[in-house]
Structure formats: C-alpha cells, structure tokens
Write an enzyme that holds these catalytic residues in place. Structure first.
Site, PDB file in Angstrom:
ATOM      1  CE1 TYR A  94      29.468  31.342  78.195  1.00 38.06           C
ATOM      2  CE2 TYR A  94      31.490  30.065  78.404  1.00 38.06           C
ATOM      3  CZ  TYR A  94      30.741  31.053  77.775  1.00 38.06           C
ATOM      4  OH  TYR A  94      31.279  31.737  76.711  1.00 38.06           O
ATOM      5  CB  CYS A  95      23.922  28.062  79.001  1.00 42.30           C
ATOM      6  SG  CYS A  95      23.012  27.820  80.540  1.00 42.30           S
ATOM      7  CD1 TRP A  96      20.286  34.184  80.129  1.00 44.66           C
ATOM      8  CD2 TRP A  96      21.799  35.166  78.815  1.00 44.66           C
ATOM      9  NE1 TRP A  96      20.097  35.549  80.219  1.00 44.66           N
ATOM     10  CE2 TRP A  96      21.011  36.173  79.425  1.00 44.66           C
ATOM     11  CE3 TRP A  96      22.832  35.543  77.948  1.00 44.66           C
ATOM     12  CZ2 TRP A  96      21.218  37.532  79.188  1.00 44.66           C
ATOM     13  CZ3 TRP A  96      23.027  36.902  77.724  1.00 44.66           C
ATOM     14  CH2 TRP A  96      22.230  37.877  78.330  1.00 44.66           C
TER      15      TRP A  96
END
Length: 356
Positions: A94-96
C-alpha cells in the site's frame, strides 16, 4: 488482487504474509498499518523532488523520473530484504491512496510470480476507519476505570488482570509514557496517528459484551491525546480504586522508575519541569536527593507533596463516580496476586457483570 478494509478488525486476519508500506520513511514513521514493514518506493528526498517537478514543472517529466526511481528502489529491495522470499510468499502493498507508488511496486512483484495484493484506497482508507472509530462514533465498550494514586502498581495490575483473562486497554503502554511529569520512557512517544492506530486495533480485538479495564488517566497521556470517543466512554465509566500505604508506594515507585534513577541527569531534568508548580527551593531539595541517591525519600516526598494533591484536584474537577475500593497492604507481586480475586470481583460489581 485488491483488498478492501471495512473494519479495523479485518487487519488481524488479512490473507497475506507481509504488509509492505511503500511510502517514504517519513510517512511510515508518522503512522502505518500494524505489522507493516517500510520498503519505500521513493525516499523522503526523492518524493519531495518528484512532487516539486510535478507541481512546478511538468507532470509527464515527474512521472518519468518517478518511475525510474521506483524501479531502482524496488530492485534494491529485491536484492536486499526480499531476497530470501520463495514463490509461496504473499505480500500486500500500500501507499498513500493506493495509487502509482504501490501499483508500480506490486506490478514488479507480480511479474516475478508472487501473489500480490493491493490495499484499496491505501493508507488513507485505513486512517479513515481509525478516525470513524475514535473520533466520530460512540464506542461499543463497557469500560471500568482502574483508579489509584501514583505508585499503586496500576500498570502491573493491568498486566496481571490480562493474564487472568480480563480485558484491558493499557493506554500508557500504547502511548509509551507513564502519564506523569516524570513519565517519559526510552524511545519517546509515538505520533498521535500511530497512537490512534494502536488504540483502534486494541479496541477492535475486544468483546464489547465484557467489561474492559482502563487506567483512569487524564485526557492526555504524556503528549498524546485520548481520542474523544474513548474519552467520552471513560468519563461515564464506573470506577474501581486501589489504595496502598505511602511507604509501600514510595518503594514501588523508586523501583518502577529504575530507568530514570539509573540516569540521574535525566531525572533531574524531569524534576526541573516541576519548578513552576513546586518552586525552586523544593525542586533544588529534590535534586540533592538525586545526587545522594536517596530515591525512596524522594519518591515519598513526590507522592505527598506533588502527586497526591494533583490526584485529589483532578477527582474533584472530573466529578468521578463513587468508586469500589480495593486496599493493597503491600505491592510486591505476591501481594498483588493475592489481591487479584478481590479486584476482579470489584470490577465485575462495578460493571454490573456480577461476581462470575
């Protein structure tokens, strides 16, 4: 495959082996999903550079430069921390907000042959669930406050209660702070967001039909604020208060704060914070006790002159409910174990759960 979070409780049973936070180290340090490791697709400096190009120069150029940096960084991760993963490994990335950084990272892992999941909505989706639980909705909890003046072994009692099968929330443990002027612990406190996340995970694991014991804190634990949904539940909760002789409390406090008594300069620096409240003459006197390593007497004077008056004022201010009271004649582990059945009975009476 995309995974969608609809409840914090899902985090305990995600069908993955490793959660990878592909954000920058600074983003990860502020907050992250429980158990996630940080394998950044962009470093702090690289993220700032790409963002500046994106906003001030050319979006296509920013994407091209960013893609090259991500590929280079993922290659380093593959040759480093991921080098030993076999074909059965199942990562989630996951990222932002579940966009380009995590998508690019996951695409490379997928091409290798791993079964990769992406978190739908990224970190923001997780944070939204935390905020909904702790800031926007009432909590389905049956809290009982464990009250007691400084040095009454409340932290140790929480540990023993949990070992005995009682549900507890250890706010001081989650905030890494003992909740007093001298309460700093090694490693410092987590960010507010990280504290919130830890608290949300703990609450999600509880059975709302059973009482949960929480130490009676103020609305702050060190610099961390108890979120409003929990604070509202705590203010309305019944109270069980433990008491103990001042001499036993002083001995317990001197031992429990051994990490500070082993660092006299740190302890004296913390005492300096009390000058506005207790005056220079009193604090200078206490600091001479530190130099003399007379920690039991110091603890006794702090209890009588600083901590106990503060607790008395706080109880009047918060109009705390009439408590069940459990007297502890001593505070060694044998005495605490002996007092545990009576304490559990008091907790059950206070919560309305009965003695069983």
């Amino acid at each position: 495959m995309k995974l969608t979070l609809t409840d914090i409780a899902q985090l305990a049973a995600l069908p993955v082996d490793t959660i990878i936070d592909a954000r920058s180290p600074a983003e990860y340090a502020e907050d992250h999903l429980p158990g996630a490791i940080n394998l950044p697709s962009l470093s702090n400096a690289e993220r700032a550079e790409v963002g500046t190009i994106y906003v001030q120069q050319d979006r296509f150029k920013a994407r091209r430069i960013g893609a090259a940096l991500v590929a280079r960084n993922v290659a380093a991760h593959l040759e480093g921390p991921l080098a030993g993963k076999d074909g059965s490994w199942r990562p989630m990335v996951y990222c932002w907000r579940g966009g380009q950084r995590s998508g690019s990272f996951a695409s490379i892992l997928e091409q290798i042959g791993w079964r990769v999941s992406l978190l739908e909505g990224g970190y923001r989706a997780y944070r939204r669930l935390v905020v909904q639980m702790l800031y926007e909705a009432p909590l389905a909890l049956t809290p009982v406050l464990l009250d007691g003046n400084t040095g009454t072994a409340k932290t140790r009692l929480l540990e023993l209660l949990e070992d005995a099968g009682v549900q507890v929330i250890d706010l001081e443990g989650l905030a890494n702070h003992r909740g007093s002027a001298l309460g700093a612990r090694a490693g410092g406190q987590p960010s507010q967001k990280l504290f919130d996340g830890r608290l949300a995970q703990r609450i999600a694991a509880l059975d709302p039909a059973r009482p949960v014991v929480i130490e009676a804190e103020s609305h702050k634990v060190g610099a961390r604020v108890v979120p409003p949904s929990l604070w509202s539940a705590m203010k309305a909760a019944p109270v069980v208060r433990v008491t103990a002789p001042v001499a036993a409390r002083a001995a317990y406090l001197a031992d429990a704060y051994g990490d500070m008594t082993d660092q006299p300069d740190l302890l004296k620096g913390s005492l300096d914070l009390l000058r506005n409240l207790r005056g220079h003459e009193t604090v200078d006197h206490w600091q001479r006790m530190v130099d003399a390593r007379d920690f039991n007497t110091l603890a006794r004077e702090l209890i009588v002159q600083h901590y106990d008056p503060g607790y008395d004022r706080a109880r009047v201010r918060h109009d705390m409910a009439r408590p069940e009271t459990v007297d502890l004649p001593a505070l060694d582990d044998a005495a605490l174990q002996a007092a545990l059945p009576g304490l559990i009975e008091a907790i059950n009476r206070a919560s309305g759960a009965g003695a069983g």
